[in-house]
Structure formats: structure tokens, C-alpha cells
Design a protein around this motif. Structure first.
Motif: not given
Length: 290
Positions: A84-87, A125-135, A162-168, A214-221
Motif C-alpha cells: 500500500f503506497e503512502a499517498d 482483519f484490521a477493519l473488524a478489529n479497529h486496528l490501524p493499517f499503515a500504507a 515529498r510528504n509521501w516519502m522518507a525525509p530528504l 519512515h512510515f513504520i516509525l510514524q505509526h509506532w510508539q
């Protein structure tokens, strides 16, 4: 005595007739059970499941691990995928939130051809269990731009793009074995410029890896567990996404899985040792999803 002989014969036949669909091995090639692997997997901050894109056993195990992690982690589990692409994140979010129908996701997001069989079960499965799913992946048009023109071509894109990629700028180490191997395979037409083309293809791979990290870390804490699905080549030998995760945020507990095919699965082939924390060996004649 006759009964005992029959019992022994039945037991032997049962074992020889057994046709396991996979076997899990440790990094060093020791065969372990799925349950054993799961105990270690569930201690991770981030889990990278390296799949073979057309292998049904890999996809089935992705769903099983998702279910088993959810049983322990509940709403502390976060899912995400290369496919799934970030945009398309807004569309994915709207579907997971129940705001749009499946037909809208399927017509408006850039879904892979094997979405229905291989990734829809995860999204649902994410839909049924209300889990976030990162593109997590960079839009393919930008990876293609890097492959054609190099990393500097990204600098000409708009701030919105550039919002849809790792920081340059994205740091790329072309001496990493995976990228070196990719360059060695060639990347363009023979003759003048082919070496540069091969280097740019490796850079395009790297910008995908960096963006997924980058986006894994954006959605992880802290306290969460992120389960990410990607082609095995994006995390094999602890390179690719793993390298960028460690670059962006050192100290994470990362567990990787890799999927391999081999004629017999009772012993891990030497070439597959050290691919990941856990290697899933699958018979090479396993049917394919495409």
C-alpha cells in the motif's frame, strides 16, 4: 504382539505420509515450532514479515501471526504493508474506519493484482478489529523517477509530493551487500551508462526501504507492536528496512522473518542461514497465488 506391530507400522506410515507445508528455522538453521517462534516475535517492537509475494503459505502465516499477536496485544497492535503506497493512506484509513465501502477502496487505491487473495484478509482483519493499517511504501512513480534519474530528481518535487516519502536527503549506502548484488545484476541496457542505471535502480530500492522505515516509525510508539508485511528482499540479512529503522531510531527490538522455497524442508539450505531471525522454509512445488 500383533497389535503392537500394527501400531508401530501405523505410526511409521503416519510420519512418512506427513506432508508439512512449512518448517520454521532459527537464524542458525535450528528447526523450531511456530509456537516457539511466536513467543519471541511477540516481544518485538517491530516485526518485519518477509514474504514471497505469490506464495500462499507465506500469506496464510501472515494472517495467523496477525491473529495470534492480536490475541495478546489487542489494540496495541499496528499493521502495515509495502503493498500500500503512502499517498493512499487516507483511503485505507477511511476503509478501516468503516467510512467507505470495499468497492471504493478497490477502485480508488492502487492495489496489487493479488490483493483479493493475499492482502484483503489482512485489511479486513484490521477493519473488524479497529486496528490501524499503515500504507508504508513510496508511490511507485517516485521510485521510478529515482531509477531513471537518480535521487537528486526527488529534490524537484513539491513539498506535498515529498510528504509521501522518507525525509530528504535519503542516505544510501551502496556498499550494503543487498544493494551491491542488485547493481551486479545490471539495471539498464548494456554499454554506456548501464552502470549508472544499475546504481539508480539500487537507489530506488533504497528509497523504498527508507520510506517504509519512515512510515513504520510514524505509526509506532513505545508499548506498541508493529507488524509489517514486505517482500523478503526488503529485510533479508537485516538490511533494507532494518538498516533504515536502526539509522532513524537505534535501540528498537526488531524481529525479522524470511520466506524461502526449497525442494525438501526438513533441513534449512546453507544459503538461507542468517537471512532473518526466523526463516520459513516452504516446499518449492507449493502452488502459487499468481
Amino acid at each position: 504382539m500383533k497389535y503392537l506391530k500394527f501400531l508401530i507400522l501405523f505410526t511409521l506410515l503416519s510420519f512418512t505420509a506427513d506432508k508439512p507445508a512449512y518448517q520454521v528455522f532459527t537464524q542458525k538453521g535450528k528447526a523450531v515450532s511456530y509456537t516457539h517462534a511466536l513467543k519471541d516475535i511477540q516481544q518485538a517492537d517491530i516485526i518485519l514479515f518477509g514474504e514471497l509475494h505469490n506464495n500462499p503459505i507465506a500469506h496464510w502465516l501472515e494472517l495467523q501471526i496477525t491473529k495470534d499477536l492480536y490475541a495478546v496485544k489487542k489494540d496495541q497492535l499496528v499493521l502495515g504493508a509495502e503493498m500500500f503506497e503512502a499517498d493512499n493512506q487516507l483511503i485505507v484509513n477511511e476503509y478501516i474506519a468503516g467510512k467507505i465501502a470495499a468497492r471504493h477502496l478497490e477502485s480508488e487505491a492502487k492495489l496489487w493484482d493479488n490483493y483479493d487473495t493475499d492482502y484483503k484478509p489482512l485489511i479486513d482483519f484490521a477493519l473488524a478489529n479497529h486496528l490501524p493499517f499503515a500504507a508504508t511504501n513510496i508511490p511507485r512513480r517516485y521510485a521510478s523517477l529515482v531509477a531513471r534519474s537518480g535521487l537528486s530528481a526527488l529534490d524537484s518535487l513539491s513539498a506535498e509530493a515529498r510528504n509521501w516519502m522518507a525525509p530528504l536527503p535519503v542516505q544510501v549506502d551502496l556498499n550494503l551487500p543487498g544493494y551491491k548484488q542488485m547493481m551486479g545484476m545490471g539495471g539498464g541496457s548494456a554499454g554506456h551508462g548501464s552502470e549508472m542505471n544499475a546504481s539508480n535502480i539500487a537507489r530506488a530500492q533504497a528509497v523504498k526501504d527508507a520510506t517504509m522505515a519512515h512510515f513504520i516509525l510514524q505509526h509506532w510508539q513505545p508499548g506498541k507492536t508493529f507488524l509489517h508485511f514486505n517482500g523478503s528482499y526488503h529485510s533479508d540479512r537485516f538490511e533494507g528496512i532494518v538498516w533504515y529503522l536502526n539509522h532513524y531510531k537505534p535501540g528498537l527490538k526488531i524481529v525479522t522473518l524470511s520466506s524461502v522455497e526449497q525442494p525438501e524442508i526438513d533441513k534449512l539450505q546453507d544459503k538461507s542461514a542468517d537471512l532473518a531471525n526466523f526463516i520459513i522454509a516452504i516446499p518449492s512445488d507449493m502452488t502459487k497465488t499468481y
